[in-house]
Design an enzyme around this catalytic site. Structure first.
Site, PDB file in Angstrom:
ATOM      1  CB  CYS A 382      -0.978  -0.041   1.169  1.00  0.00           C
ATOM      2  SG  CYS A 382      -2.343   1.131   1.005  1.00  0.00           S
ATOM      3  CG  HIS A 508      -3.819  -3.689   2.598  1.00  0.00           C
ATOM      4  ND1 HIS A 508      -2.925  -3.284   3.572  1.00  0.00           N
ATOM      5  CD2 HIS A 508      -4.343  -2.547   2.063  1.00  0.00           C
ATOM      6  CE1 HIS A 508      -2.912  -1.958   3.632  1.00  0.00           C
ATOM      7  NE2 HIS A 508      -3.754  -1.491   2.728  1.00  0.00           N
ATOM      8  CD  GLU A 510      -1.789  -6.484   4.825  1.00  0.00           C
ATOM      9  OE1 GLU A 510      -1.997  -5.334   5.261  1.00  0.00           O
ATOM     10  OE2 GLU A 510      -1.311  -6.704   3.700  1.00  0.00           O
TER      11      GLU A 510
END
EC number: 6.3.4.2
Length: 536
Positions: A382, A508, A510
């Site tokens: 990001c 993102h 994750e």
């Protein structure tokens, strides 16, 4: 019919209600049941999207773009499901919706009260969680501690739902603490008794009590809790402190918690308990050999929960290599071009995660410069991707003063600028580019090697985007744009092929990593960091 399980907590906060709920969800899913899970948060913010990471930790984003509590990350990772916007309900969201209805005249001039209007709104959101997923079981964690004034409307709503749906369709699980008094040399049940008494005073009789404890409970202690709290002896479940969170589902399974729930709710389980995959994972976690040091350069490192999903994803990525991930927490406000080596010379990889605001951004740029110039494996997420393009523009293209328009509105070279659709938006909450979006991968790139396919979907949370006015300059000087939106308009991934591993993404990743299925970028990053370590 959908069954509902409510998880409450007493005595103290941070007892592990979320892990208990997640573990139960995993057990029921492994029995062949369709499970969803939600969190009720009693705070008055509409969602955590505008809350400081120091106050709340990370904001977890769902596929449909909801900004939610970090516990939803635990839920998704443990149960291996994708949740939606109905999985996180705050008091602020409930009250806001009720007040909007009142302003529209939906209540026909009636007096709007906590009971029935607020409680009805809460119950409606309970039911939506099940309806939107066609779930067999909805597990709902009630934030806060029993007796908290903020939680009372939620407690009342889940009390009422038993009458609405029938006792056979609702179950209550209460988490408590069994403290060990060192001077007396014994564990005390009194806090649990009082907590259950408080809950019963609010109209809820727990069906299961999960007792958090440092030491193994004797049968006498379990019998005492069962007697004073008016539940079956086998419904007192011990939850001992564990070296790994992944041990908790096995602890609960060994005490037949899933069997008790299935019997109580008359669920049609398709399978017997199947935890072979989970046991294999735990075996890996308990037998890691060696470590890989990752420098995580961020502005919120004093509260590590601000990067919880990143940390978990790094750990997941270490499991295939049987490596522990040693995270070096580096405050980006302290890093400069001159001292970057002091912080980064001995790490095996450098990760710059997401964030907002100008503070400490220059330290991140210095860390990125160090990674690029010294060929240290680098991964940007990001804002990490945005600053990677800023660093390249400054130090390779020679665009002095290049920056993001978010961080420096007066920059002569706005490498990062507002998305066109964001230009006229003034509200901060819920207005970013949020949720799951497709991305097209360029052939012959590191990104294609990482993913092994041409089209992917990833979750986003950002307002600013790479400025296409500088696209040709970057590509002409060695930075490859390896991922874009399908229409080619938005830059989603960049990389530097002359480095061994230098990749960054606007999304993102994750949020999509799982302990038994590490995200491919994280896995490739750790693999590159391991090679870098071995070649030092």
């Amino acid at each position: 019919m959908t069954k509902f399980i409510f998880v409450t907590g007493g005595v103290v906060s941070s007892l592990g209600k979320g892990i208990t709920a997640s573990s139960l969800g995993r057990l029921l899913k492994d029995r062949g049941l369709n499970v969803t899970i939600q969190k009720f948060d009693p705070y008055l913010n509409v969602d955590p999207g505008t809350m400081s990471p120091y106050q709340h930790g990370e904001v977890f984003v769902t596929d449909d773009g909801a900004e939610t509590d970090l516990d939803l990350g635990h839920y998704e990772r443990f149960i291996d499901i994708n949740l939606n916007k109905f999985s996180n309900v705050t008091a602020g969201k409930v009250y806001s919706h009720v007040l909007k209805k009142e302003r529209r005249g939906d209540y026909l001039g009636g007096t709007v009260q906590v009971i029935p209007h607020i409680t009805n709104e809460i119950k409606e959101r309970l039911l939506l969680a099940g309806e939107s997923t066609n779930a067999d079981v909805v597990i709902t964690e009630i934030g806060g501690t029993t007796g908290d004034i903020e939680s009372l409307p939620f407690i009342e709503a889940i009390r009422q739902i038993r009458s609405d749906l029938g006792r056979e369709n609702v179950m209550y699980v209460h988490c408590t603490l069994l403290p060990y008094i060192k001077a007396a040399g014994e564990m005390k049940t009194k806090p649990t008794q009082h907590s259950v008494k408080e809950l019963r005073g609010l109209g809820i009789q727990p069906d299961l009590i999960v007792v958090r404890t440092e030491y193994e409970m004797t049968q006498d202690l379990k019998d005492k809790i069962a007697l004073f709290c008016d539940i079956n002896k086998e419904s007192v479940i011990e939850c001992r402190d564990a070296d790994s969170l992944y041990e908790i589902p096995l602890q609960l399974s060994q005490q037949n918690m899933d069997d008790i729930v299935i019997k109580r709710l008359q669920l049609n389980a398709k399978y017997e308990t199947q935890l072979d995959e989970w046991k294999q994972l735990l075996d890996i976690v308990n037998n890691l050999d060696g470590k890989i040091t990752i420098g995580l350069v961020g502005k919120y490192v004093s509260l590590q929960d601000a990067y919880l999903s990143v940390v978990e994803s790094l750990k997941h990525a270490g499991y295939p290599f049987a490596k522990d991930i040693d995270i070096r927490w580096i405050d980006s406000s302290e890093v400069t071009d001159e001292n970057a080596a002091e912080y980064l010379a001995d790490v095996d990889g450098i990760l710059v995660p997401g964030g907002f605001g100008f503070r400490a951004s220059e330290g991140k740029i210095s860390a990125i410069k160090y990674a690029r110039e010294n060929n240290v494996p680098f991964f940007g997420i990001c804002l990490g991707m945005q600053l990677a393009t800023v660093e390249f523009s400054r130090n390779v293209l020679g665009l002095e003063g290049a920056h993001s328009a978010e961080l420096d509105p007066a920059t002569p070279y706005p490498i990062i600028d507002l998305l066109p659709e964001q230009k006229d938006i003034e509200d901060l909450g819920g207005t970013l580019r949020l949720g799951l979006y497709p991305c097209s991968i360029k052939e012959g790139t590191l990104a294609q090697d990482v993913y092994g396919k041409a089209e992917i979907e990833e979750r986003h949370r950002h307002r600013y985007e790479f400025n296409n006015d500088y696209r040709e300059q970057l590509e002409a000087n060695g930075m490859v744009i390896s991922g874009t939106s399908p229409d080619g308009r938005l830059v989603e991934m960049v990389e530097i092929p002359t480095n061994d591993f230098f990749i960054a993404c606007q999304f993102h990743p994750e949020f999509l990593s799982r302990p038994n299925r590490p995200h491919p970028i994280f896995k490739s990053f750790i693999e590159a960091s391991l090679k870098y370590q071995q070649n030092k």
